[in-house]
Design a protein around this motif. Structure first.
Motif, PDB file in Angstrom:
ATOM      1  N   VAL A 126       6.978  -1.662  -4.247  1.00 43.33           N
ATOM      2  CA  VAL A 126       5.829  -1.564  -3.345  1.00 43.33           C
ATOM      3  C   VAL A 126       6.219  -0.801  -2.084  1.00 43.33           C
ATOM      4  O   VAL A 126       5.477   0.069  -1.597  1.00 43.33           O
ATOM      5  CB  VAL A 126       5.295  -2.970  -2.988  1.00 43.33           C
ATOM      6  CG1 VAL A 126       4.198  -2.878  -1.924  1.00 43.33           C
ATOM      7  CG2 VAL A 126       4.764  -3.673  -4.217  1.00 43.33           C
ATOM      8  N   ALA A 127       7.403  -1.115  -1.554  1.00 45.26           N
ATOM      9  CA  ALA A 127       7.880  -0.441  -0.345  1.00 45.26           C
ATOM     10  C   ALA A 127       8.121   1.041  -0.602  1.00 45.26           C
ATOM     11  O   ALA A 127       7.790   1.897   0.235  1.00 45.26           O
ATOM     12  CB  ALA A 127       9.161  -1.111   0.146  1.00 45.26           C
ATOM     13  N   GLY A 172       3.781  -6.324  10.142  1.00 45.98           N
ATOM     14  CA  GLY A 172       4.023  -7.370   9.158  1.00 45.98           C
ATOM     15  C   GLY A 172       5.486  -7.414   8.760  1.00 45.98           C
ATOM     16  O   GLY A 172       5.983  -6.481   8.128  1.00 45.98           O
ATOM     17  N   ALA A 173       6.184  -8.494   9.134  1.00 43.56           N
ATOM     18  CA  ALA A 173       7.612  -8.613   8.858  1.00 43.56           C
ATOM     19  C   ALA A 173       7.897  -9.630   7.767  1.00 43.56           C
ATOM     20  O   ALA A 173       8.898 -10.341   7.797  1.00 43.56           O
ATOM     21  CB  ALA A 173       8.371  -8.975  10.131  1.00 43.56           C
ATOM     22  N   GLY A 174       6.998  -9.694   6.784  1.00 43.83           N
ATOM     23  CA  GLY A 174       7.296 -10.450   5.575  1.00 43.83           C
ATOM     24  C   GLY A 174       8.196  -9.618   4.679  1.00 43.83           C
ATOM     25  O   GLY A 174       8.681  -8.548   5.074  1.00 43.83           O
ATOM     26  N   ALA A 228       1.472  -3.807   6.553  1.00 45.07           N
ATOM     27  CA  ALA A 228       1.876  -4.727   5.490  1.00 45.07           C
ATOM     28  C   ALA A 228       1.372  -6.136   5.773  1.00 45.07           C
ATOM     29  O   ALA A 228       1.868  -7.100   5.211  1.00 45.07           O
ATOM     30  CB  ALA A 228       3.392  -4.731   5.350  1.00 45.07           C
ATOM     31  N   SER A 229       0.379  -6.240   6.651  1.00 43.33           N
ATOM     32  CA  SER A 229      -0.131  -7.555   7.034  1.00 43.33           C
ATOM     33  C   SER A 229      -1.494  -7.864   6.421  1.00 43.33           C
ATOM     34  O   SER A 229      -1.809  -9.023   6.152  1.00 43.33           O
ATOM     35  CB  SER A 229      -0.250  -7.642   8.561  1.00 43.33           C
ATOM     36  OG  SER A 229      -1.329  -6.854   9.036  1.00 43.33           O
ATOM     37  N   VAL A 235      -1.208  -1.205   3.033  1.00 41.83           N
ATOM     38  CA  VAL A 235      -0.535  -1.850   1.913  1.00 41.83           C
ATOM     39  C   VAL A 235      -0.944  -3.316   1.788  1.00 41.83           C
ATOM     40  O   VAL A 235      -1.182  -3.813   0.699  1.00 41.83           O
ATOM     41  CB  VAL A 235       1.000  -1.760   2.077  1.00 41.83           C
ATOM     42  CG1 VAL A 235       1.705  -2.449   0.911  1.00 41.83           C
ATOM     43  CG2 VAL A 235       1.439  -0.305   2.185  1.00 41.83           C
ATOM     44  N   GLY A 236      -1.030  -4.024   2.920  1.00 46.12           N
ATOM     45  CA  GLY A 236      -1.304  -5.455   2.912  1.00 46.12           C
ATOM     46  C   GLY A 236      -2.696  -5.794   2.426  1.00 46.12           C
ATOM     47  O   GLY A 236      -3.648  -5.020   2.609  1.00 46.12           O
ATOM     48  N   MET A 237      -2.807  -6.958   1.785  1.00 44.98           N
ATOM     49  CA  MET A 237      -4.101  -7.454   1.335  1.00 44.98           C
ATOM     50  C   MET A 237      -4.605  -8.493   2.319  1.00 44.98           C
ATOM     51  O   MET A 237      -3.816  -9.178   2.959  1.00 44.98           O
ATOM     52  CB  MET A 237      -3.987  -8.063  -0.049  1.00 44.98           C
ATOM     53  CG  MET A 237      -3.553  -7.091  -1.125  1.00 44.98           C
ATOM     54  SD  MET A 237      -3.493  -7.890  -2.748  1.00 44.98           S
ATOM     55  CE  MET A 237      -2.304  -9.196  -2.462  1.00 44.98           C
TER      56      MET A 237
END
Length: 349
Positions: free
Chosen positions: A170-171, A190-192, A249-250, A272-274
């Motif tokens: 994904v990244a 987003g730092a997940g 990414a959040s 990218v994030g949902m």
């Protein structure tokens, strides 16, 4: 010693007849069930699952019963980030062997679809993807999968690392969509696990990365994953007021709009994030700075690069693991992301 591949199915006499699976019966309710061990067909292999990463989409399906137009309306096995060991071969499989460790790429496209022929098989509308209704996922002991999408991994990659080649993919897809290159200033929201991996591959591409999150404790590991600067989402960035690339990414509307505001003229944004179904876009800002916005949908042709990065030690996947669970504890795995300091929960069938 690994058994050599043949062009006939491998005998299944030593395999169990049944296996345990964790099943989402309905929204918010899981139960373990005994199911028959499947038999691989032509071109397929049977994989004994050793590790499965928990994704935010799994949590969404468990807690809400849906993601967008994908609705859980019948029992479903969750989990789409698997690794395992090949247990038997279907007819015609000659390039895989019993006992071989593999990472499973979870989508099965129609190889003759327009998108597949164009090299974008992730966009094939008929793709069958683990844990996307009505296709079962891999919170279970065994699964069958096309041999071509079972990627052999070296022993330098752990079982958990092999499973996490999926979020690393994904990244890599996000890095490609953002056209990140040497010298770019990149902001990641987003730092997940996904945001941290995006930060790392952007840094490996030669970019300077700033990472933000609403949870300050997640930023504590940001430097290890390539971030030069960090800030909590409520604060202004300490340096570089304008960025060449913004990657969200959040999935949070506020983060998306804030990131767009921080892009330099002709900057590029990748979603990218949902989470945010709709976002009111600032049209004057997009026009005035000629900003470009794109989304990413999964990945295509990323596993060879992901394997090389993990095997060489350039990306530390095991460092993201913060909890491990069995099939009888999948609910705890699905909810672990809300725990202080949590990053990646893994299920070991």
């Amino acid at each position: 010693m690994n058994t050599q591949a043949t062009n006939v199915p491998t005998p299944a006499a030593t395999l169990p007849e049944s296996m345990t699976a964790s099943v989402l019966v309905r929204q918010g309710e899981l139960r373990t069930e005994q199911r028959p061990v499947p038999t691989p067909g032509p071109g397929e292999v049977l994989v004994r699952i050793t590790s499965v990463g928990v994704c935010g989409s799994d949590t969404h399906y468990f807690a809400e019963g849906r993601i967008g137009s994908f609705i859980v309306d019948s029992p479903l096995v969750l989990g789409h980030e698997p690794a395992g060991v090949i247990a038997s071969l279907g007819a015609g499989v000659s390039d895989r062997s019993v006992g071989q460790r593999v990472s499973l790429e979870p989508g099965i496209p129609d190889p003759l679809s327009e998108q597949s022929l164009a090299g974008c098989y992730n966009l094939d509308p008929g793709v069958r993807f683990f844990a996307t209704p009505p296709i079962d996922g891999v919170f279970c002991e065994y699964a069958i999968h096309p041999a071509a999408f079972c990627h052999p991994v070296p022993d330098s990659i752990s079982d958990d690392g092999a499973a996490m080649l999926e979020p690393l993919s994904v990244a890599l897809a996000a890095r490609s969509a953002g056209k990140i290159q040497i010298g770019d200033a990149v902001l990641v929201a987003g730092a997940g696990p996904i945001g941290l991996l995006i930060s790392k591959v952007a840094q490996l591409a030669g970019a300077t990365v700033t990472l933000s999150d609403v949870r300050a404790e997640r930023l504590a590991v940001a430097e290890k994953y390539g971030a030069t600067h960090t800030f909590t989402a409520t604060d202004p960035p300490p340096v570089v007021p304008e960025f060449d690339v913004f990657i969200d990414a959040s999935g949070a509307e506020r983060a998306i709009l804030s990131g767009l505001e921080r892009l330099a003229p002709r900057g590029r944004a990748v979603l990218v994030g949902m989470g945010a179904d709709t976002v009111a876009l600032p049209v004057p800002l997009l026009q005035g700075r000629e900003l470009s916005i794109t989304g990413t949908f999964r990945y295509a042709n990323t596993w060879p690069t992901a394997i090389a990065l993990a095997a060489s030690g350039q990306v530390d996947l095991d460092g993201l693991v913060t909890s491990v669970h069995g099939l009888d504890d999948v609910q705890s795995a699905l909810l672990a992301g809300s725990n202080l300091g949590a990053l990646k929960a893994m299920v070991h069938p």
